[in-house]
Write a protein that holds these residues in place. Structure first.
Motif, PDB file in Angstrom:
ATOM      1  N   TYR A 177      74.562 -63.684  -8.467  1.00 13.42           N
ATOM      2  CA  TYR A 177      74.735 -64.601  -8.084  1.00 13.42           C
ATOM      3  C   TYR A 177      74.281 -65.412  -6.412  1.00 13.42           C
ATOM      4  CZ  TYR A 177      77.368 -64.945 -12.249  1.00 13.42           C
ATOM      5  OH  TYR A 177      77.566 -64.500 -13.552  1.00 13.42           O
ATOM      6  N   LYS A 178      73.341 -66.453  -6.750  1.00 12.90           N
ATOM      7  CA  LYS A 178      73.674 -66.831  -5.027  1.00 12.90           C
ATOM      8  C   LYS A 178      74.884 -67.624  -4.824  1.00 12.90           C
ATOM      9  CE  LYS A 178      69.377 -69.291  -4.846  1.00 12.90           C
ATOM     10  NZ  LYS A 178      68.505 -70.693  -4.707  1.00 12.90           N
ATOM     11  N   ALA A 179      75.868 -67.927  -5.142  1.00 14.60           N
ATOM     12  CA  ALA A 179      77.443 -68.006  -4.820  1.00 14.60           C
ATOM     13  C   ALA A 179      78.623 -67.357  -5.403  1.00 14.60           C
ATOM     14  CB  ALA A 179      77.187 -69.692  -4.706  1.00 14.60           C
ATOM     15  N   ILE A 180      79.247 -67.742  -4.630  1.00 12.22           N
ATOM     16  CA  ILE A 180      80.313 -67.382  -5.451  1.00 12.22           C
ATOM     17  C   ILE A 180      81.516 -68.073  -4.654  1.00 12.22           C
ATOM     18  CG2 ILE A 180      82.116 -65.089  -5.654  1.00 12.22           C
ATOM     19  CD1 ILE A 180      79.742 -63.184  -5.661  1.00 12.22           C
ATOM     20  N   ILE A 181      82.401 -68.691  -5.788  1.00 11.85           N
ATOM     21  CA  ILE A 181      83.016 -69.596  -5.277  1.00 11.85           C
ATOM     22  C   ILE A 181      84.443 -69.191  -5.690  1.00 11.85           C
ATOM     23  CG2 ILE A 181      83.653 -71.686  -5.398  1.00 11.85           C
ATOM     24  CD1 ILE A 181      81.389 -73.134  -6.392  1.00 11.85           C
ATOM     25  N   TYR A 182      85.341 -69.069  -4.615  1.00 12.37           N
ATOM     26  CA  TYR A 182      87.494 -68.997  -5.475  1.00 12.37           C
ATOM     27  C   TYR A 182      87.895 -69.934  -5.298  1.00 12.37           C
ATOM     28  CZ  TYR A 182      84.896 -64.318  -3.080  1.00 12.37           C
ATOM     29  OH  TYR A 182      83.997 -63.410  -2.345  1.00 12.37           O
ATOM     30  N   ASP A 183      89.303 -69.857  -6.756  1.00 14.33           N
ATOM     31  CA  ASP A 183      90.601 -70.234  -6.183  1.00 14.33           C
ATOM     32  C   ASP A 183      91.146 -69.846  -5.429  1.00 14.33           C
ATOM     33  OD1 ASP A 183      92.729 -71.891  -7.524  1.00 14.33           O
ATOM     34  OD2 ASP A 183      92.926 -70.292  -8.541  1.00 14.33           O
ATOM     35  N   TYR A 214      84.256 -67.007   6.464  1.00 12.13           N
ATOM     36  CA  TYR A 214      83.544 -66.335   5.480  1.00 12.13           C
ATOM     37  C   TYR A 214      82.592 -67.207   4.518  1.00 12.13           C
ATOM     38  CZ  TYR A 214      85.057 -61.782   6.851  1.00 12.13           C
ATOM     39  OH  TYR A 214      85.784 -60.996   6.870  1.00 12.13           O
ATOM     40  N   MET A 215      83.672 -68.872   4.804  1.00 11.83           N
ATOM     41  CA  MET A 215      83.346 -69.503   3.229  1.00 11.83           C
ATOM     42  C   MET A 215      82.966 -70.888   4.204  1.00 11.83           C
ATOM     43  SD  MET A 215      85.009 -68.356   1.178  1.00 11.83           S
ATOM     44  CE  MET A 215      86.494 -66.971   1.161  1.00 11.83           C
ATOM     45  N   GLN A 216      81.442 -71.367   3.600  1.00 14.92           N
ATOM     46  CA  GLN A 216      80.692 -72.149   3.606  1.00 14.92           C
ATOM     47  C   GLN A 216      80.670 -73.450   3.077  1.00 14.92           C
ATOM     48  OE1 GLN A 216      76.254 -70.247   3.433  1.00 14.92           O
ATOM     49  NE2 GLN A 216      76.863 -68.693   3.324  1.00 14.92           N
ATOM     50  N   ALA A 217      81.397 -73.577   2.334  1.00 19.48           N
ATOM     51  CA  ALA A 217      81.962 -74.824   2.081  1.00 19.48           C
ATOM     52  C   ALA A 217      83.749 -74.547   1.520  1.00 19.48           C
ATOM     53  CB  ALA A 217      81.103 -75.686   0.772  1.00 19.48           C
ATOM     54  N   THR A 218      84.354 -75.550   1.878  1.00 17.13           N
ATOM     55  CA  THR A 218      85.532 -76.033   1.136  1.00 17.13           C
ATOM     56  C   THR A 218      85.420 -76.690   0.738  1.00 17.13           C
ATOM     57  OG1 THR A 218      86.320 -76.449   3.046  1.00 17.13           O
ATOM     58  CG2 THR A 218      86.500 -73.593   2.854  1.00 17.13           C
ATOM     59  N   ILE A 219      86.420 -77.148  -0.664  1.00 17.21           N
ATOM     60  CA  ILE A 219      86.576 -78.674  -1.739  1.00 17.21           C
ATOM     61  C   ILE A 219      87.950 -77.850  -1.509  1.00 17.21           C
ATOM     62  CG2 ILE A 219      86.287 -79.749  -3.052  1.00 17.21           C
ATOM     63  CD1 ILE A 219      84.054 -79.180  -1.291  1.00 17.21           C
TER      64      ILE A 219
END
Length: 208
Positions: free
Chosen positions: A4-10, A124-129
């Motif tokens: 994967y290019k991106a890993i998004i976390y809850d 470490y996060m490149q975006a936060t929603i």
């Protein structure tokens, strides 16, 4: 293993153990607002709900003010939020491998500041929603789609790591793979549509 290019976390129940700091103050709110004594087990069903949805489910009269008071109690809770063992290593390894990391959570910006930024984890996060960034919330795909847009990543290039049914449904609705963080699910639900089931945080390194 798919790359994967991106890993998004809850966050809650996935990256951070926030169960006690959220549930004990909720028991206090229920006692104050409804005059009822609920056990820890009773309130666990609300563990993965966004705050305002909890207020609605409990039929609280003044939802906004009561929610604000709950947040105040949460912030005053002595234990606070703790990072699940292994995550510092996980974040570092993914960063080293050049994998994009991001957060999609129902947290407010203020809570994110306390729980993630002040712990030095936001770097470490490149975006936060967060809760205020979209009109709709999980299981609606909007937060995840907004994250993909900001990262400029296609759905098939990302995986969402979460512990709740709403996380799995949001992933399905956004057409991205779901990784079930089994350590955080207090109700031990079955996630039939998970692409991966992870027993502990360090298992995420299988995605490298």
């Amino acid at each position: 293993m798919k790359k994967y290019k991106a890993i998004i976390y809850d966050i809650d129940g996935t990256v951070l153990n926030t169960l006690n700091m959220n549930m004990y103050p909720l028991m206090k709110i229920i006692k104050e607002e409804l005059g009822e004594d609920w056990s820890f087990e009773d309130v666990l069903k609300f563990a993965s709900y966004p705050g305002m949805k909890v207020m609605e489910e409990l039929h609280i009269q003044d939802k906004e003010k009561t929610y604000e008071r709950w947040v105040k109690y949460v912030n005053e809770y002595e234990e606070g939020a703790s990072l699940y063992d292994g995550f510092e290593e996980v974040f570092k390894q993914f960063e080293k491998a050049g994998i994009i990391q991001a957060v999609v959570s129902a947290k407010t910006k203020e809570q994110y500041q306390i729980d993630m930024v002040e712990k030095g984890l936001d770097k470490y996060m490149q975006a936060t929603i967060l809760a205020d960034d979209t009109d709709k919330h999980k299981p609606d795909p909007q937060p995840l789609l907004e994250c993909l847009k900001r990262l400029q990543v296609n759905p098939e290039e990302a995986i969402y790591i979460g512990d709740a049914k709403s996380d799995e449904l949001a992933s399905l609705n956004a057409h991205i793979d779901f990784g079930y963080a089994k350590w955080g699910n207090v109700n031990k639900e079955e996630m039939k549509d998970a692409a991966f089931v992870f027993e502990q945080p360090l298992d995420l390194l299988e995605l490298l």
